[in-house]
Design an enzyme around this catalytic site. Structure first.
Site, short mmCIF file in Angstrom:
data_model
loop_
_atom_site.label_atom_id
_atom_site.label_comp_id
_atom_site.label_asym_id
_atom_site.label_seq_id
_atom_site.Cartn_x
_atom_site.Cartn_y
_atom_site.Cartn_z
NE ARG A 1 32.00 13.25 9.93
CZ ARG A 1 31.31 12.47 9.57
NH1 ARG A 1 30.66 12.51 8.14
NH2 ARG A 1 30.62 11.67 10.26
N GLY B 1 22.29 12.70 11.99
CA GLY B 1 23.05 12.12 13.53
C GLY B 1 24.34 12.70 13.52
CG ASP C 1 25.35 14.39 22.48
OD1 ASP C 1 24.13 14.62 22.80
OD2 ASP C 1 25.72 13.21 22.52
CD GLU D 1 22.82 4.09 8.46
OE1 GLU D 1 22.74 4.00 9.46
OE2 GLU D 1 23.36 4.72 7.87
CE LYS E 1 27.34 2.01 16.30
NZ LYS E 1 27.07 3.03 15.58
CG ASN F 1 28.35 0.15 10.84
OD1 ASN F 1 29.48 0.69 10.12
ND2 ASN F 1 27.41 0.90 10.78
CG HIS G 1 24.35 9.53 5.61
ND1 HIS G 1 24.73 10.92 5.98
CD2 HIS G 1 24.94 8.96 6.73
CE1 HIS G 1 25.30 11.11 7.03
NE2 HIS G 1 25.72 10.17 7.67
NE ARG H 1 27.31 2.71 7.01
CZ ARG H 1 26.59 3.62 7.75
NH1 ARG H 1 26.55 3.32 8.84
NH2 ARG H 1 26.39 4.79 7.13
P1 ADP Z 1 25.63 8.46 14.60
O1 ADP Z 1 25.85 9.33 13.12
O2 ADP Z 1 26.86 8.24 15.33
O3 ADP Z 1 25.02 6.95 13.84
P2 ADP Z 1 23.05 9.17 15.70
O4 ADP Z 1 22.12 8.93 14.52
O5 ADP Z 1 22.83 8.25 16.72
O6 ADP Z 1 24.49 9.24 15.15
O7 ADP Z 1 22.80 10.46 16.15
C1 ADP Z 1 23.72 10.92 17.32
C2 ADP Z 1 23.07 12.40 17.44
O8 ADP Z 1 21.53 12.42 17.96
C3 ADP Z 1 23.66 13.26 18.65
O9 ADP Z 1 24.03 14.45 18.43
C4 ADP Z 1 22.99 12.98 19.68
O10 ADP Z 1 22.84 14.08 20.88
C5 ADP Z 1 21.25 13.22 19.06
N1 ADP Z 1 20.18 12.77 19.66
C6 ADP Z 1 20.02 11.42 20.34
N2 ADP Z 1 18.76 11.46 21.16
C7 ADP Z 1 18.45 12.67 21.25
C8 ADP Z 1 17.50 13.32 21.65
N3 ADP Z 1 16.38 12.73 22.71
N4 ADP Z 1 17.36 14.59 21.79
C9 ADP Z 1 18.24 15.37 20.89
N5 ADP Z 1 19.29 14.83 20.20
C10 ADP Z 1 19.24 13.50 20.37
#
Ligand code: ADP
Length: 396
Positions: free
Chosen positions: A243, A212, A285, A381, A16, A9, A183, A95
């Site tokens: 975004r 995410g 985040d 994925e 990754k 990926n 997605h 991917r």
């Molecule tokens: P990506 O699209 O980069 O793969 P992820 O699926 O890893 O992203 O999701 C990242 C998001 O998930 C971030 O906003 C992160 O803060 C949130 N997140 C991860 N763990 C937690 C948690 N325990 N509580 C709240 N939000 C979380």
């Protein structure tokens, strides 16, 4: 000989990877996983084994510009090569964000396919070049191993025409200006997981919320995608980490005509400075925002939840009703408070949250007599790409 599949990926500054070993007919188990981050700046290489223990860490001075992905993949190939003697690589699954109008299934990559995929770079200028750099690098450093492209758009390619078009003249549709949706590998994984995890909604009308850093939602009927909140690019629909999500195109005209902003500045604004980050001015985040007492963080969360509720209503309408709602990806899988607020906002649909089940992350988070059920299902994925790669190479 056992089947081993490498899944790649490749993003703009990271790669990754996951090495899967065969496990049953169509399931694959992780043998190694890891990432190379900081490509273009200070690359860092980290590998974990199947237990999650870190088994290798490395970093290196960055190679000449433009060779970042190739050099990173060369390091990965050198690392993996001695580890896979009796588990010869069967194939490499990549991917690929965009399959354009025609690629509606995974495809074994040859020169003609690679040329086609290069033609889709203007449709996904931020992601597609990195994906293709990953493919070229594995062709160079793991020669003789077939490469398979698995598309984020493919699962959505059979949307009905009304969900596939913008209301602009047809000539633009013909040249590829369409509502593709993204997605798709995540949604396809969830659709395939339903019979085992959530049998009562398998084959029925389901809305999946992939929440995410990138976030979108998908309406699935009888296992097929009917519509998605993302469109021509991965900007549309829900607000995301950085975004903007759905925005009136008139805003873009205003930014150009009245503020004199150039295309590059608007791209930077909409992809990198908007969404949760833009609204809060604090962070992209969700964990940081949930922990903050700043009212701007609270507002960013309010906006995120509001848009999820709004889009669920729209997708339920196109499905002609809803039987189940699935939460997945980082926020969907872990953020109890976000799921609670979304479910409470959808009580009118017949969805009754079970707070205890929600705190325990499900999988079912609604009460037994809730007419519409809600679920937490972790997405995978990479597993989906491994299955596709194996299937595309069947008989080789
Ligand atoms: P990506 O699209 O980069 O793969 P992820 O699926 O890893 O992203 O999701 C990242 C998001 O998930 C971030 O906003 C992160 O803060 C949130 N997140 C991860 N763990 C937690 C948690 N325990 N509580 C709240 N939000 C979380």
């Amino acid at each position: 000989m056992r089947t081993t599949i490498l899944v790649i990926n490749a993003g703009s500054s990271s790669i990754k990877f996951t090495v899967f070993g065969h496990h049953g007919d169509t399931m694959f188990a992780v043998r190694y996983a890891g990432q190379i981050e900081g490509i273009g700046t200070e690359p860092r290489f980290k590998v974990q084994d199947e237990t999650g223990a870190v088994v290798h860490e490395d970093s290196w001075a960055n190679p000449p510009p433009g060779r970042g992905h190739a050099y990173a993949l060369e390091q990965l190939a050198n690392y993996l090569d001695p580890k896979l003697p009796e588990h010869k690589l069967h194939g490499i699954g990549h991917r690929v964000v965009h399959g354009g109008p025609d690629y509606s299934a995974p495809v074994v990559i040859d020169d003609a396919v690679l040329r086609d995929l290069e033609g889709f770079v203007p449709l996904a200028p931020l992601h597609q070049p990195a994906n293709l750099a990953g493919i070229r690098a594995t062709m160079e450093f793991l020669p003789g191993v077939p490469n398979v492209a698995c598309f984020d758009t493919a699962f959505h390619r059979r949307h009905p025409p009304v969900a596939d078009r913008f209301a602009i003249p047809e000539e633009f549709y013909a040249e590829g200006v369409r509502r593709y949706g993204f997605h798709g590998l995540s949604y396809e994984y969830i659709a395939q997981a339903l019979p085992a995890v959530a049998p009562e909604i398998a084959g029925r009308r389901v809305v999946v919320a992939h929440l995410g850093n990138g976030a979108s939602m998908c309406a699935i009927s009888a296992g097929r995608s009917i519509d998605s909140t993302m469109g021509f690019t991965a900007l549309d629909g829900l607000p995301m980490g950085t975004r903007c999500g759905q925005i009136d195109p008139g805003v873009l005209l205003y930014l150009m005509q009245e503020k004199g902003m150039a295309a590059q500045q608007i791209e930077d604004l909409l992809y990198k400075r908007s969404g949760l980050f833009g609204l809060s001015g604090i962070s992209n985040d969700m964990r940081t925002l949930l922990a903050s007492s700043d009212p701007r963080a609270a507002f960013a969360i309010d906006y995120f939840v509001y848009r999820i509720i709004r889009e669920t209503g729209a997708l339920a309408a196109v499905l002609g009703g809803i039987d189940g709602l699935v939460f997945t990806a980082g926020i969907g899988e872990h953020a109890t408070a976000i799921r609670e607020r979304v479910c409470r906002g959808l009580a009118w649909l017949g969805l009754q949250l079970d707070p205890e089940a929600n705190a325990g992350h499900g999988p079912r988070i609604t009460t037994p007599d809730s007419r519409v059920s809600a679920w937490v299902i972790p997405t995978d994925e990479e597993q989906m790409i491994a299955r596709h790669t194996f299937a595309a190479l069947d008989g080789r």
